[in-house]
Design a protein around this motif. Structure first.
Motif, PDB file in Angstrom:
ATOM      1  N   VAL A   1     -34.197  -1.415  -3.205  1.00 43.52           N
ATOM      2  CA  VAL A   1     -32.854  -1.995  -3.144  1.00 43.52           C
ATOM      3  C   VAL A   1     -32.945  -3.519  -3.207  1.00 43.52           C
ATOM      4  N   ILE A   2     -31.836  -4.131  -3.626  1.00 42.98           N
ATOM      5  CA  ILE A   2     -31.685  -5.588  -3.557  1.00 42.98           C
ATOM      6  C   ILE A   2     -30.890  -5.859  -2.287  1.00 42.98           C
ATOM      7  N   SER A   3     -31.562  -6.302  -1.250  1.00 41.74           N
ATOM      8  CA  SER A   3     -30.888  -6.464   0.040  1.00 41.74           C
ATOM      9  C   SER A   3     -30.074  -7.750   0.120  1.00 41.74           C
ATOM     10  N   ASP A   4     -30.431  -8.751  -0.700  1.00 43.95           N
ATOM     11  CA  ASP A   4     -29.668 -10.006  -0.685  1.00 43.95           C
ATOM     12  C   ASP A   4     -29.951 -10.774  -1.972  1.00 43.95           C
ATOM     13  N   ALA A   5     -28.944 -11.452  -2.493  1.00 44.17           N
ATOM     14  CA  ALA A   5     -29.111 -12.275  -3.697  1.00 44.17           C
ATOM     15  C   ALA A   5     -28.121 -13.429  -3.639  1.00 44.17           C
ATOM     16  N   LYS A   6     -28.650 -14.654  -3.721  1.00 47.83           N
ATOM     17  CA  LYS A   6     -27.808 -15.842  -3.640  1.00 47.83           C
ATOM     18  C   LYS A   6     -28.128 -16.796  -4.783  1.00 47.83           C
TER      19      LYS A   6
ATOM     20  N   TYR B   1     -24.860 -28.621 -17.960  1.00 47.83           N
ATOM     21  CA  TYR B   1     -25.850 -27.712 -17.379  1.00 47.83           C
ATOM     22  C   TYR B   1     -25.790 -27.757 -15.856  1.00 47.83           C
ATOM     23  N   LYS B   2     -25.773 -26.571 -15.248  1.00 47.90           N
ATOM     24  CA  LYS B   2     -25.864 -26.477 -13.794  1.00 47.90           C
ATOM     25  C   LYS B   2     -27.310 -26.150 -13.420  1.00 47.90           C
ATOM     26  N   ILE B   3     -27.844 -26.904 -12.504  1.00 50.96           N
ATOM     27  CA  ILE B   3     -29.175 -26.602 -11.984  1.00 50.96           C
ATOM     28  C   ILE B   3     -28.974 -25.711 -10.759  1.00 50.96           C
ATOM     29  N   ILE B   4     -29.458 -24.475 -10.863  1.00 51.97           N
ATOM     30  CA  ILE B   4     -29.151 -23.450  -9.859  1.00 51.97           C
ATOM     31  C   ILE B   4     -30.432 -22.930  -9.219  1.00 51.97           C
ATOM     32  N   GLU B   5     -30.390 -22.807  -7.912  1.00 54.04           N
ATOM     33  CA  GLU B   5     -31.480 -22.178  -7.168  1.00 54.04           C
ATOM     34  C   GLU B   5     -31.053 -20.744  -6.838  1.00 54.04           C
ATOM     35  N   VAL B   6     -31.877 -19.786  -7.241  1.00 58.61           N
ATOM     36  CA  VAL B   6     -31.588 -18.367  -7.006  1.00 58.61           C
ATOM     37  C   VAL B   6     -32.616 -17.819  -6.022  1.00 58.61           C
ATOM     38  N   THR B   7     -32.132 -17.172  -4.978  1.00 62.07           N
ATOM     39  CA  THR B   7     -33.009 -16.550  -3.982  1.00 62.07           C
ATOM     40  C   THR B   7     -32.631 -15.078  -3.851  1.00 62.07           C
ATOM     41  N   VAL B   8     -33.625 -14.215  -3.983  1.00 65.98           N
ATOM     42  CA  VAL B   8     -33.378 -12.770  -3.958  1.00 65.98           C
ATOM     43  C   VAL B   8     -34.329 -12.102  -2.972  1.00 65.98           C
ATOM     44  N   LYS B   9     -33.789 -11.180  -2.201  1.00 70.46           N
ATOM     45  CA  LYS B   9     -34.604 -10.380  -1.291  1.00 70.46           C
ATOM     46  C   LYS B   9     -34.563  -8.922  -1.745  1.00 70.46           C
ATOM     47  N   ILE B  10     -35.744  -8.353  -1.868  1.00 63.46           N
ATOM     48  CA  ILE B  10     -35.895  -6.985  -2.374  1.00 63.46           C
ATOM     49  C   ILE B  10     -36.717  -6.204  -1.368  1.00 63.46           C
TER      50      ILE B  10
ATOM     51  N   ARG C   1     -39.974  -8.280  -0.455  1.00 62.74           N
ATOM     52  CA  ARG C   1     -40.315  -9.449  -1.259  1.00 62.74           C
ATOM     53  C   ARG C   1     -39.144 -10.432  -1.217  1.00 62.74           C
ATOM     54  N   GLU C   2     -39.485 -11.726  -1.274  1.00 63.21           N
ATOM     55  CA  GLU C   2     -38.478 -12.762  -1.476  1.00 63.21           C
ATOM     56  C   GLU C   2     -38.880 -13.550  -2.712  1.00 63.21           C
ATOM     57  N   VAL C   3     -37.969 -13.639  -3.676  1.00 62.04           N
ATOM     58  CA  VAL C   3     -38.268 -14.250  -4.969  1.00 62.04           C
ATOM     59  C   VAL C   3     -37.279 -15.383  -5.226  1.00 62.04           C
TER      60      VAL C   3
END
Length: 664
Positions: free
Chosen positions: A481-486, A519-528, A631-633
């Motif tokens: 599952v993808i528990s969190d995505a920002k 262009y938007k500079i975006i930081e993506v953080t995902v927890k799986i 995992r955190e990516v």
């Protein structure tokens, strides 16, 4: 197979019938897919090929949504005369579809997983065994065994025309049988050099010489043993053929299954039902115990095996109850066992959960077996259950031990069918004059009842026990599952390629621009995470050809995203289990999959051959260096405009999940 066709028609939202091949006699081989057809997705639906296939080329068929869920294969009647497996398959189908609307546990499993149920791997053998009354273990083949130019003209014959191919027994001074003293309906087989003063008999299947060549039954449609035609351990050590058939997968039935497994890599559990004995084989039969990873041994024995023994009512080994004391059990076995594999494990395998490999003699059981093929080549927790044991599956059936236990069981079983079925399962012996062998008698068990579960209560009990066990195994499946995505906007710029980003180790420094840009500079953080009890692969599963480790993708319009940190997809390794594996304390995987592949590549480089050292970034996607079930990516990307973003985690055997990103 009217029943499974009706199921597919009645429950179209959770059942789909597919034909995976045809037998030699043209009968279809069906697989009923049971899963919520409205849920699930696959990576090929979300990531388009950069180089599209030419129009009309269909060598890469699109995946079905249910292939994006953990898969569970169950099949029966690989041997045509072992139809109890077919009955259990149909029972499991009924439990899944009838319970979907009322049982929350079943509903969740059908929503989140996929069952592939093939009730009849060998439809020709099953048809002949049930409809023609011929007990046919092998598949059917059109062949001229005796070279007379005719095909299948000399098979078994229903000599007395009662609709069954039973037995013919006749007096023969060289015969290996005598009539039982207690119940004359039974014959007792003599030892090879055993002496007797009783009248000797020979016992054969009903048959005669149809083509006048002096031989009986030498040109039937009976073909090969399908469970010796799989491409694992098919060859002998000297390179010569050991399994059945001209080559591995030479039969259309095995070829169909091999192709199906190749195209459905989501299968992590597999059950190949056979009959009889009332026990389960786990790998291996073609190779010794030390070919299995210790972690897989612990999963097979101390998790699955323990539960199976509890369900069938057999004693669980003490070592499985106290896995923390394995070292003590190993020392004890050194004193009393000659089985080196048992000593290495810390326990002897019990009657009800065993391997077919002869550990005492250190000798393989057979060649080309389905169970070993599925485990060794596809990384599947595959087992073979030999269904039906009268002493276990008939209530209050007497228990026998000792040298004469077999004949006593046969007497008791014959008495049971007399009392419960009015003797209708056994054909009384009647005199018959055979055209070649002379006077004798025809009779015996009706073939379909000879080694299969008896109808009614005994069969129902067998079905229920093994449904409960497969339901338990389904509960072990991984669940990714993808528990969190920002996604967080850090700043904007006019040129994505010159955005100020530098990295030293794991530290990323961002030099912000001074003005707004496109262009938007975006930081993506995902927890799986893997919420399932077992890992997304067996211990060496990700290293097998055709398998892959788990991956997470950041998806958007390709031409509008620039990756500043991270790559479009990042490798997660194997998401490990949430449950503690009893009796195992080592690493889950012997080495990261990419290291294993590099090691294999190095083996084939000749000594002194120049090896170019490529820059690290040329090896492709980033490898996330984390272990455990979570995992955190992170990514740092430049996005043009308002292109939508998605996170997709795809695990070959743990499922595929999608989450839309909301940019803050």
């Amino acid at each position: 197979m009217k029943y499974i066709k009706n199921v597919a028609k009645t429950y179209p939202n959770i059942a789909k019938l597919i034909e995976i091949g045809k037998s030699n006699m043209g009968r279809p081989i069906y697989v009923l897919v049971i899963s919520n057809m409205k849920t699930g997705t696959t990576i090929d639906k979300l990531v388009k090929l950069r180089n599209m296939r030419k129009e009309g080329v269909k060598n890469v068929p699109p995946m079905k949504p249910y292939q994006g869920k953990p898969g569970h294969w169950i099949c029966g009647s690989t041997h045509g005369n072992e139809h109890t497996g077919t009955e259990v398959c149909l029972y499991i189908i009924d439990k899944l579809v009838s319970g979907y609307g009322s049982d929350l546990k079943i509903k969740q499993i059908v929503d989140d997983q996929t069952f592939y149920i093939c009730p009849a791997v060998n439809p020709d053998g099953l048809f002949n065994s049930i409809e023609k009354g011929i007990s046919q273990r092998a598949n059917s083949m059109k062949k001229d065994d005796d070279g007379d130019g005719k095909v299948n003209e000399d098979g078994f014959d229903d000599l007395n025309r009662d609709g069954y191919i039973t037995q013919f027994r006749y007096k023969d001074q060289k015969g290996r049988y005598v009539i039982d003293d207690v119940d004359p309906r039974l014959t007792v087989r003599l030892g090879r050099n055993e002496e007797t003063k009783k009248q000797r008999y020979s016992v054969i299947m009903e048959d005669k010489d149809n083509d006048g060549d002096g031989k009986r039954g030498e040109d039937s449609e009976r073909g090969i043993d399908l469970n010796r035609n799989f491409p694992e351990g098919w060859f002998k050590e000297d390179g010569m053929a050991g399994g059945s058939g001209d080559y591995p997968t030479s039969s259309p039935e095995v070829h169909a299954i091999a192709e199906f497994f190749t195209n459905h890599r989501n299968i992590l559990m597999a059950q190949f039902y056979h009959t009889s004995g009332g026990f389960t084989f786990r790998p291996l039969g073609t190779a010794p115990h030390n070919k299995l990873h210790p972690k897989d041994v612990a999963v097979f024995d101390m998790i699955m095996g323990k539960k199976y023994l509890e369900i069938i009512g057999e004693e669980v080994p003490e070592a499985w109850k106290k896995p923390e004391s394995l070292s003590k059990f190993k020392e004890e076995l050194k004193e009393k066992s000659k089985n080196k594999y048992a000593i290495a494990r810390g326990y002897e395998l019990p009657r009800g959960w065993r391997v077919s490999y002869n550990e005492t003699r250190d000798r393989r059981y057979a060649y080309g077996m389905a169970m070993d093929w599925a485990y060794m080549q596809y990384g599947i927790y595959s087992i073979t259950t030999e269904l039906w044991n009268p002493q276990k599956d008939i209530k209050d059936f007497p228990q026998f031990d000792g040298a004469d236990a077999r004949i006593q069981r046969e007497r008791a079983l014959l008495k049971y069918q007399d009392e419960k079925y009015g003797g209708k399962l056994f054909v009384p012996w009647k005199k018959f004059k055979h055209p070649e062998l002379g006077e004798g008698e025809i009779g015996g068990w009706i073939p379909k009842y000879r080694s299969n579960a008896l109808p009614g209560e005994p069969l129902l009990g067998v079905c229920e026990k093994h449904w409960q066990f497969e339901l338990f195994r389904a509960g072990l499946q991984p669940e990714v599952v993808i528990s969190d995505a920002k996604a967080r906007v850090l700043y904007t710029t006019n040129n994505a390629n010159t955005a100020g980003v530098s990295q030293k180790g794991d530290q990323v420094t961002i030099k912000k621009g001074k003005s707004k840009g496109r262009y938007k500079i975006i930081e993506v953080t995902v927890k799986i995470e893997n919420k399932g009890k077992l890992a997304t692969h067996i211990a060496r599963g990700a290293q097998l050809a055709g398998n892959r480790e788990d991956v997470v993708w950041l998806i958007g319009e390709r031409d509008k995203i620039t990756f500043l940190q991270g790559t479009p997809f990042q490798k997660l390794g194997v998401l490990e289990e949430t449950m503690k594996i009893p009796g195992y304390s080592g690493p889950s995987f012997s080495a990261p999959p990419q290291q294993q592949r590099m090691q294999r590549m190095r083996r084939y480089v000749p000594p002194g051959f120049p090896v170019r050292r490529w820059p690290r970034q040329m090896f492709g996607p980033k490898q996330v260096k984390q272990t455990g079930p979570k995992r955190e990516v992170k990514w740092l990307i430049a996005v043009e405009g308002n292109t939508p973003l998605k996170i997709v985690v795809t695990s070959q055997k743990g499922g595929t999940k999608v989450k839309n990103l909301s940019i803050q």
